[in-house]
Write a protein that holds these residues in place. Structure first.
Motif, PDB file in Angstrom:
ATOM      1  N   GLY A 107     100.728 -33.507 -12.111  1.00  0.00           N
ATOM      2  CA  GLY A 107     102.000 -33.105 -12.697  1.00  0.00           C
ATOM      3  C   GLY A 107     102.529 -31.812 -12.099  1.00  0.00           C
ATOM      4  O   GLY A 107     101.879 -31.170 -11.270  1.00  0.00           O
ATOM      5  N   ARG A 108     103.720 -31.444 -12.537  1.00  0.00           N
ATOM      6  CA  ARG A 108     104.362 -30.215 -12.073  1.00  0.00           C
ATOM      7  C   ARG A 108     104.646 -29.314 -13.269  1.00  0.00           C
ATOM      8  O   ARG A 108     104.576 -29.751 -14.418  1.00  0.00           O
ATOM      9  CB  ARG A 108     105.672 -30.544 -11.342  1.00  0.00           C
ATOM     10  N   LEU A 109     104.963 -28.064 -12.986  1.00  0.00           N
ATOM     11  CA  LEU A 109     105.293 -27.089 -14.021  1.00  0.00           C
ATOM     12  C   LEU A 109     106.768 -26.725 -13.903  1.00  0.00           C
ATOM     13  O   LEU A 109     107.235 -26.336 -12.827  1.00  0.00           O
ATOM     14  CB  LEU A 109     104.429 -25.839 -13.864  1.00  0.00           C
ATOM     15  N   HIS A 110     107.497 -26.869 -15.011  1.00  0.00           N
ATOM     16  CA  HIS A 110     108.926 -26.561 -15.047  1.00  0.00           C
ATOM     17  C   HIS A 110     109.178 -25.435 -16.047  1.00  0.00           C
ATOM     18  O   HIS A 110     108.675 -25.476 -17.172  1.00  0.00           O
ATOM     19  CB  HIS A 110     109.735 -27.780 -15.498  1.00  0.00           C
ATOM     20  N   TYR A 111     109.974 -24.459 -15.636  1.00  0.00           N
ATOM     21  CA  TYR A 111     110.437 -23.417 -16.543  1.00  0.00           C
ATOM     22  C   TYR A 111     111.913 -23.653 -16.858  1.00  0.00           C
ATOM     23  O   TYR A 111     112.692 -24.057 -15.984  1.00  0.00           O
ATOM     24  CB  TYR A 111     110.312 -22.035 -15.900  1.00  0.00           C
ATOM     25  N   PHE A 112     112.293 -23.365 -18.096  1.00  0.00           N
ATOM     26  CA  PHE A 112     113.694 -23.412 -18.503  1.00  0.00           C
ATOM     27  C   PHE A 112     114.042 -22.084 -19.165  1.00  0.00           C
ATOM     28  O   PHE A 112     113.313 -21.616 -20.045  1.00  0.00           O
ATOM     29  CB  PHE A 112     113.941 -24.557 -19.493  1.00  0.00           C
ATOM     30  N   GLY A 113     115.153 -21.481 -18.743  1.00  0.00           N
ATOM     31  CA  GLY A 113     115.554 -20.223 -19.348  1.00  0.00           C
ATOM     32  C   GLY A 113     116.953 -19.834 -18.927  1.00  0.00           C
ATOM     33  O   GLY A 113     117.478 -20.324 -17.921  1.00  0.00           O
ATOM     34  N   ALA A 114     117.556 -18.946 -19.693  1.00  0.00           N
ATOM     35  CA  ALA A 114     118.910 -18.467 -19.410  1.00  0.00           C
ATOM     36  C   ALA A 114     118.909 -16.943 -19.371  1.00  0.00           C
ATOM     37  O   ALA A 114     118.085 -16.295 -20.022  1.00  0.00           O
ATOM     38  CB  ALA A 114     119.876 -18.967 -20.480  1.00  0.00           C
ATOM     39  N   GLY A 115     119.828 -16.378 -18.606  1.00  0.00           N
ATOM     40  CA  GLY A 115     119.933 -14.926 -18.535  1.00  0.00           C
ATOM     41  C   GLY A 115     118.655 -14.292 -18.015  1.00  0.00           C
ATOM     42  O   GLY A 115     118.036 -14.782 -17.069  1.00  0.00           O
ATOM     43  N   THR A 116     118.249 -13.192 -18.650  1.00  0.00           N
ATOM     44  CA  THR A 116     117.033 -12.496 -18.230  1.00  0.00           C
ATOM     45  C   THR A 116     115.817 -13.405 -18.301  1.00  0.00           C
ATOM     46  O   THR A 116     114.963 -13.398 -17.404  1.00  0.00           O
ATOM     47  CB  THR A 116     116.799 -11.256 -19.110  1.00  0.00           C
ATOM     48  N   SER A 117     115.726 -14.212 -19.343  1.00  0.00           N
ATOM     49  CA  SER A 117     114.581 -15.120 -19.485  1.00  0.00           C
ATOM     50  C   SER A 117     114.504 -16.083 -18.308  1.00  0.00           C
ATOM     51  O   SER A 117     113.423 -16.355 -17.772  1.00  0.00           O
ATOM     52  CB  SER A 117     114.690 -15.904 -20.795  1.00  0.00           C
ATOM     53  N   GLY A 118     115.645 -16.602 -17.892  1.00  0.00           N
ATOM     54  CA  GLY A 118     115.670 -17.498 -16.746  1.00  0.00           C
ATOM     55  C   GLY A 118     115.314 -16.780 -15.458  1.00  0.00           C
ATOM     56  O   GLY A 118     114.607 -17.326 -14.600  1.00  0.00           O
ATOM     57  N   ALA A 119     115.798 -15.544 -15.312  1.00  0.00           N
ATOM     58  CA  ALA A 119     115.492 -14.777 -14.102  1.00  0.00           C
ATOM     59  C   ALA A 119     113.997 -14.505 -13.992  1.00  0.00           C
ATOM     60  O   ALA A 119     113.403 -14.615 -12.910  1.00  0.00           O
ATOM     61  CB  ALA A 119     116.274 -13.467 -14.105  1.00  0.00           C
ATOM     62  N   LEU A 120     113.362 -14.159 -15.109  1.00  0.00           N
ATOM     63  CA  LEU A 120     111.923 -13.906 -15.099  1.00  0.00           C
ATOM     64  C   LEU A 120     111.147 -15.185 -14.792  1.00  0.00           C
ATOM     65  O   LEU A 120     110.152 -15.162 -14.057  1.00  0.00           O
ATOM     66  CB  LEU A 120     111.487 -13.332 -16.445  1.00  0.00           C
ATOM     67  N   ALA A 121     111.606 -16.301 -15.343  1.00  0.00           N
ATOM     68  CA  ALA A 121     110.968 -17.584 -15.049  1.00  0.00           C
ATOM     69  C   ALA A 121     111.106 -17.924 -13.571  1.00  0.00           C
ATOM     70  O   ALA A 121     110.163 -18.419 -12.937  1.00  0.00           O
ATOM     71  CB  ALA A 121     111.584 -18.681 -15.910  1.00  0.00           C
ATOM     72  N   ALA A 122     112.284 -17.654 -13.006  1.00  0.00           N
ATOM     73  CA  ALA A 122     112.513 -17.941 -11.591  1.00  0.00           C
ATOM     74  C   ALA A 122     111.608 -17.092 -10.700  1.00  0.00           C
ATOM     75  O   ALA A 122     111.089 -17.574  -9.687  1.00  0.00           O
ATOM     76  CB  ALA A 122     113.978 -17.704 -11.240  1.00  0.00           C
ATOM     77  N   VAL A 123     111.413 -15.835 -11.073  1.00  0.00           N
ATOM     78  CA  VAL A 123     110.518 -14.965 -10.301  1.00  0.00           C
ATOM     79  C   VAL A 123     109.098 -15.515 -10.320  1.00  0.00           C
ATOM     80  O   VAL A 123     108.417 -15.579  -9.289  1.00  0.00           O
ATOM     81  CB  VAL A 123     110.550 -13.523 -10.852  1.00  0.00           C
ATOM     82  N   ASP A 124     108.633 -15.931 -11.497  1.00  0.00           N
ATOM     83  CA  ASP A 124     107.274 -16.459 -11.586  1.00  0.00           C
ATOM     84  C   ASP A 124     107.122 -17.709 -10.728  1.00  0.00           C
ATOM     85  O   ASP A 124     106.134 -17.860  -9.997  1.00  0.00           O
ATOM     86  CB  ASP A 124     106.922 -16.768 -13.040  1.00  0.00           C
ATOM     87  N   ALA A 125     108.103 -18.605 -10.803  1.00  0.00           N
ATOM     88  CA  ALA A 125     108.046 -19.833 -10.004  1.00  0.00           C
ATOM     89  C   ALA A 125     108.070 -19.519  -8.511  1.00  0.00           C
ATOM     90  O   ALA A 125     107.325 -20.114  -7.721  1.00  0.00           O
ATOM     91  CB  ALA A 125     109.214 -20.744 -10.371  1.00  0.00           C
TER      92      ALA A 125
END
Length: 251
Positions: free
Chosen positions: A34-52
């Motif tokens: 499987g794969r790992l997906h993050y969902f987030g908006a604003g700062t939460s999304g930006a932090l998720a994008a950095v981790d990915a």
């Protein structure tokens, strides 16, 4: 601000059992393809994008193994966009919704609609996002120094939790060995030196021997380490690693 930030590790600590549950569940999904997906908006999304974004370089995994689905501004209120984003998640995948309030329509809709494992990371108690999750990681961080600016304490807490989720999952899968990033991709001079240093430390060889093994292993640190520790050529080391972790082979 520094005094406020100093409280965050203590606020995260009570959530460690849920974080551990999420790490195990995510690792199980990844181990099964499987794969790992993050969902987030604003700062939460930006932090998720950095981790990915950091996972391929840190652990040597495929660029699309960890993906962030994010939005900003007015799109944060778009539940339909969240539903659409959720279609990327297969039944065998893991999805992590990240939201300070736990009420962002995009993120709540996305997590609720996913067919895979559902994990929530929120900085409040009893939120809609936590309600749709199978594993809810709640870290109530309270009022911000700048009221409403959740990029501060809430963002710090989210970064801590995301660090543990991805690092813990990939460590369980063998991409970390004795605290070293053995899955890293040595794609520049700094990282090549770090990779050689890992081999010097873990195999007890000279820097020259480490660099020679790395070259023979095609810059794969784990392969080079098995070559050095078990006195194998690259092909045999790679074959043994295909069905085992470094811990299985070297401990």
């Amino acid at each position: 601000m520094n005094q406020a930030d100093a409280t965050i590790a203590g606020l995260v600590r009570p959530a460690l059992p849920q974080i551990a549950r999420a790490v195990d569940a995510i690792a199980d999904r990844l181990a099964s393809g499987g794969r790992l997906h993050y969902f987030g908006a604003g700062t939460s999304g930006a932090l998720a994008a950095v981790d990915a974004m950091e996972c391929p370089g840190t652990f040597g995994v495929a660029a699309d193994l960890v993906t962030a689905h994010t939005c900003m501004g007015p799109d944060e209120d778009d539940a339909k966009a969240g539903h659409a984003a959720a279609t990327a998640v297969a039944a065998g995948d893991a999805a992590v919704g990240v939201s300070a309030s736990g009420a962002t329509p995009f993120t709540v809709a996305a997590l609720e609609a996913t067919s895979g494992l559902r994990v929530a990371v929120v900085c409040a108690s009893g939120s809609p996002l936590a309600a749709v999750a199978q594993v809810a990681i709640e870290v109530p961080t309270g009022p911000e120094v700048v009221a409403g600016s959740t990029r501060l304490k809430a963002g710090t807490a989210q970064k801590m939790v995301l660090n543990m989720l991805s690092t813990g999952a990939f460590a369980r899968l063998g991409y970390v060995f004795r605290g070293r990033m053995v899955g890293m991709v040595p794609e520049n001079a700094k990282l090549r030196a770090r990779a050689a240093g890992i081999l010097v430390d873990l195999a007890g060889v000279s820097a020259v021997e480490a660099e020679r093994a790395l070259a023979a292993a095609g810059a794969e640190v784990r392969v080079a380490l098995v070559m050095l520790r078990l006195d194998l050529d690259a092909g045999e080391a790679r074959r043994r690693l295909s069905g085992a972790t470094l811990s299985d082979l070297l401990e």
